[in-house]
Design a protein around this motif. Structure first.
Motif: not given
Length: 822
Positions: A770-784, A549-557, A586-590
């Protein structure tokens, strides 16, 4: 419904020939189809996230609503309006489920679609099929209410035939979706997040999910393929028909064919069975996932009136406590992981390429098995598993009668479990990748009388539809029943073929003494106990696999895998921005490997030696991590500001000794510090350069790994997983953005904003990291970036041609990339 030849189920061996309902162009089979029975209904829907009065009405004005393509998940979209710092992209402090679903919002949304029938479609039997809607959907056609479907993960369909307007006249489908209350323990998404299909059938045609393919014999020299297919005749006349069956190789060559002459009952359904022998078959397995194609036809009076085309695999599964799990006679140890259904920055949407890439990433990192936690997956996910050779535990439910949340599935279970379980098994029973059914996970009533009775009923229902597979369940210790001992779990295991246990590897050997015929597997385990769990699998044939638990990171919990100083503490409710990712994969969300994945490479003998460096810990303190977490380690030798300070280095290996060198000078040579963890510990004063570890067995170096100090960020590099993609909304290109130094080395501690622009035949569907606490928009054309990387996902917009992606970050050389949509 099923005839006696399907009573071939035996306690230790079962055989199956499985297929995916992939609809190929008929020209691939050298014939032309008279009718395409299943058509995508994803394009050009109207959507608005709000509740409306009378939005199901034909005359309702939806012109101001957004036009979208399905699949669609409104919970991943940026929230409208401004609420200071309490809203960040799709995240809100006011999220009712808070960290459980990743601080996103549910609510009520409406979808509407206008369509007209063509003259040639008049007289057809027309249905609409939803692969998945989260959740509690109501559907109307031309103002007529068709029904309500509460469960968010099962497919369902409605017959539209009697409510449609004549050809050329406008029809309106309206769908109301309610994701209300605290109803999930993880990110579910909201809306029509899976595909929708329009099914048009003749008055005599194949039923949906009515074809089942098995084999009474699987052998490398000759296998018998047995088709059972259900044909419905809605006319009032008995019809004489010829049902044809043809099998093709994946290269298109005809393998074998046969036919049945039959009478089709008026206003009824007829089940027909045909066996075909395949000489020297290519068998399906995780190592060699060979697939065949089949063409099943209906002819009446010499006229071809319907065709079903499908892809299937031939394989035999055997499992018992003496020899373990075998596929086609070859032993298979399940290297498994739990996988939730979200696709990272895309949210829950089922885009075919996203599902396929997820399986590719897991396969590339050593996994051969997935448990679809804790709900049935999309059909596209299973198609990818079939194609790539990934075996699957197909799981039905996370809760039965007793709740885990106030508004979860327990509210609907009594009325709906039989319908939902039937739809899962009927739809998925023909995928070669599916080897077990799971009826639940950590069910509260699992070992009580009512729960055992329910499990018995579920197993019986599953086997009435599919007698070829074993049934399991994820059973945990009794943390939810204080004072109850593990021995009480024997009640939960009684109805099951395979005992799935969560985090209970220490009980395997003692349980085997009590129940020597019990087949066991770890349906969940902690990453930090990977070596102990895998040792049980390797030692004991009755333990057939382990699922981390788990093979790949996921949103939530959010933050179930997190670190603290001195003791693990709950995340403070006031923390904002907050964790929104589980941080236990084991893998991050990306899809990037995390430290525990490198450790698992050693455990699974994919690597001889791996190394990680623990982040500096303040004097007088220690790093502590949760049960699902991992030490605060990094594959990095960039620790500016810590020169001369001791850093803890852990080397993972199964070798006798490890030698550590810094800048060519030997620092130490040690034997294993923690045999259970395959860990060699060193404390090394930090100095820039290269730290190198050598694995030594029998006084010989058998492997080495190193980490180097890299320079300052200098430029951006873009790398696409695929430079050419299809002109389809179901295709994607995943483009990695990396921060490099002047020597083209990844800068592993680089965190910086990157700006994006795109032109041509595609759009940016999402950007994430893959930042677990890097809250950002997924739609805006800029990202950390995070640890020197971020990921941009590009999706075709409906035309062919070049796509140019450009990235910029202050002070760095820009990155650019061209891909082609064809």
């Amino acid at each position: 419904m099923f005839k006696s030849h399907f009573n071939l189920f035996r306690q230790t061996t079962f055989v199956l020939i499985s297929f995916s309902l992939w609809f190929f162009k008929s020209e691939a089979f050298g014939q032309s189809a008279p009718f395409t029975s299943k058509q995508s209904f994803d394009a050009n829907w109207k959507f608005e996230k709000s509740d409306f009065f009378n939005a199901e009405s034909v005359v309702f004005n939806d012109k101001a609503w957004r036009t979208i393509d399905l699949p669609h998940d409104w919970s991943i979209e940026d929230l409208q309006g401004s609420a200071g710092d309490s809203i960040i992209g799709p995240f809100s402090k006011k999220s009712e489920s808070a960290g459980a679903t990743g601080y996103v919002m549910g609510g009520t949304g409406w979808y509407r679609k206008h369509f007209t029938l063509k003259p040639g479609e008049a007289g057809k039997q027309i249905s609409i099929l939803f692969d998945g809607v989260y959740m509690n959907s109501d559907v109307w056609i031309n103002g007529k209410h068709l029904g309500n479907h509460p469960y968010g993960y099962t497919p369902f369909y409605y017959d539209l035939t009697n409510f449609l307007n004549p050809a050329g006249k406008d029809n309106v489908i309206a769908v109301k979706v309610k994701n209300l209350g605290v109803n999930s323990r993880w990110y579910s998404g909201s809306g029509i997040y899976r595909h929708v299909w329009m099914m048009m059938k003749n008055k005599i045609d194949f039923t949906e999910w009515g074809t089942f393919v098995t084999s009474p014999k699987v052998d490398k020299s000759l296998s018998t393929v047995q088709f059972q297919t259900e044909v419905e005749n809605v006319s009032r006349e008995i019809k004489n028909a010829v049902i044809g069956f043809t099998i093709f190789s994946t290269k298109g060559g005809k393998v074998v064919s046969g036919k049945i002459n039959t009478k089709l009952n008026a206003s009824g359904k007829t089940v027909l069975t045909k066996a075909l022998n395949v000489a020297r078959p290519d068998l399906w397995s995780p190592k060699s996932p060979h697939l065949y194609k089949a063409d099943i036809t209906i002819e009446i009076n010499g006229k071809l009136i319907s065709r079903k085309q499908l892809t299937f695999g031939i394989r035999e599964i055997s499992v018992d406590a003496t020899y373990g799990l075998r596929i086609n006679g070859e032993k298979l140890l399940l290297k498994g992981g739990g996988v939730h259904h979200d696709n990272g920055a895309l949210g829950a949407v089922t885009i075919d390429r996203a599902e396929e890439r997820k399986v590719e990433q897991l396969k590339a990192n050593g996994f051969n098995a997935i448990r679809t936690t804790h709900n049935p997956p999309s059909e596209q996910f299973l198609n990818a598993c079939d194609k790539l050779g990934m075996v699957v535990i197909d799981e039905a439910f996370d809760t039965w009668q007793h709740p885990k949340n106030k508004a979860d599935y327990h509210l609907y279970f009594k009325e709906w479990w039989k319908k939902d379980l039937r739809s899962i098994v009927l739809r998925d029973r023909n995928h070669p990748s599916v080897i077990f059914w799971s009826i639940g996970n950590e069910i509260n009533e699992r070992a009580e009388t009512d729960g055992v009775d329910l499990a018995t009923q579920m197993v019986s229902l599953v086997k009435s539809i599919d007698p070829t597979r074993k049934v399991t369940e994820g059973v945990c210790g009794f943390w939810d029943h204080p004072g109850v001992e593990w021995d009480h779990s024997a009640n939960a295991f009684k109805p099951l073929d395979v005992a799935g246990s969560n985090y209970e590897w220490k009980n395997y050997e003692s349980d085997h003494q009590k129940y020597p015929e019990r087949i066991m597997m770890g349906t969940e385990s902690f990453a930090y106990e990977a070596a102990e769990n895998w040792s049980q699998v390797e030692k004991h044939p009755y333990v057939i696999g382990d699922f981390v638990w788990t093979a790949m990171d996921y949103m939530g919990e959010a933050a179930i895998g997190h670190n603290d100083l001195d003791s693990v503490k709950p995340m403070p409710a006031s923390m904002w921005p907050a964790y929104y990712i589980s941080n236990c994969g084991d893998l991050d969300v990306t899809g990037i490997k995390r430290p525990q994945s490198y450790f698992r490479d050693v455990v699974w003998d994919r690597s001889v030696i791996e190394m990680a460096v623990h982040a500096p810990v303040p004097a007088g303190h220690k790093d502590v991590f949760s049960a699902w977490g991992w030490p605060d380690e990094y594959r990095s030798w960039n620790w500016e500001g810590n020169e001369g300070k001791e850093l803890e280095i852990t080397v993972y290996s199964k070798c006798d000794k490890v030698r550590l060198e810094l800048n060519g000078k030997t620092l130490a040579e040690k034997q294993v510090s923690d045999p259970a963890k395959l860990a060699f510990k060193f404390n090394v004063p930090y100095n820039p350069g290269e730290i190198k570890a050598f694995a030594i067995t029998n006084n010989e170096v058998v492997g080495a790994t190193s980490l180097k100090t890299v320079g300052k960020p200098f430029k951006l590099r873009l790398t696409a997983d695929r430079r050419r993609i299809d002109n389809s909304r179901n295709d994607l290109s995943y483009i990695s953005v990396e921060v490099l130094d002047e020597n083209d080395q990844l800068v592993p501690d680089a965190v910086m904003p990157v700006n994006f622009s795109i032109s041509g035949a595609a759009e940016i569907a999402a950007i994430g990291n893959g930042n677990p606490k890097g809250m950002q928009s997924f739609r805006q054309l800029n990202h950390d970036t995070y640890q020197g990387r971020c990921l941009v996902i590009v999706r075709p917009v409906g035309k062919s041609g070049a796509v140019n992606l450009l990235t910029n970050a202050r002070g760095l050389q820009p990155g650019k990339l061209e891909i082609r949509v064809q």
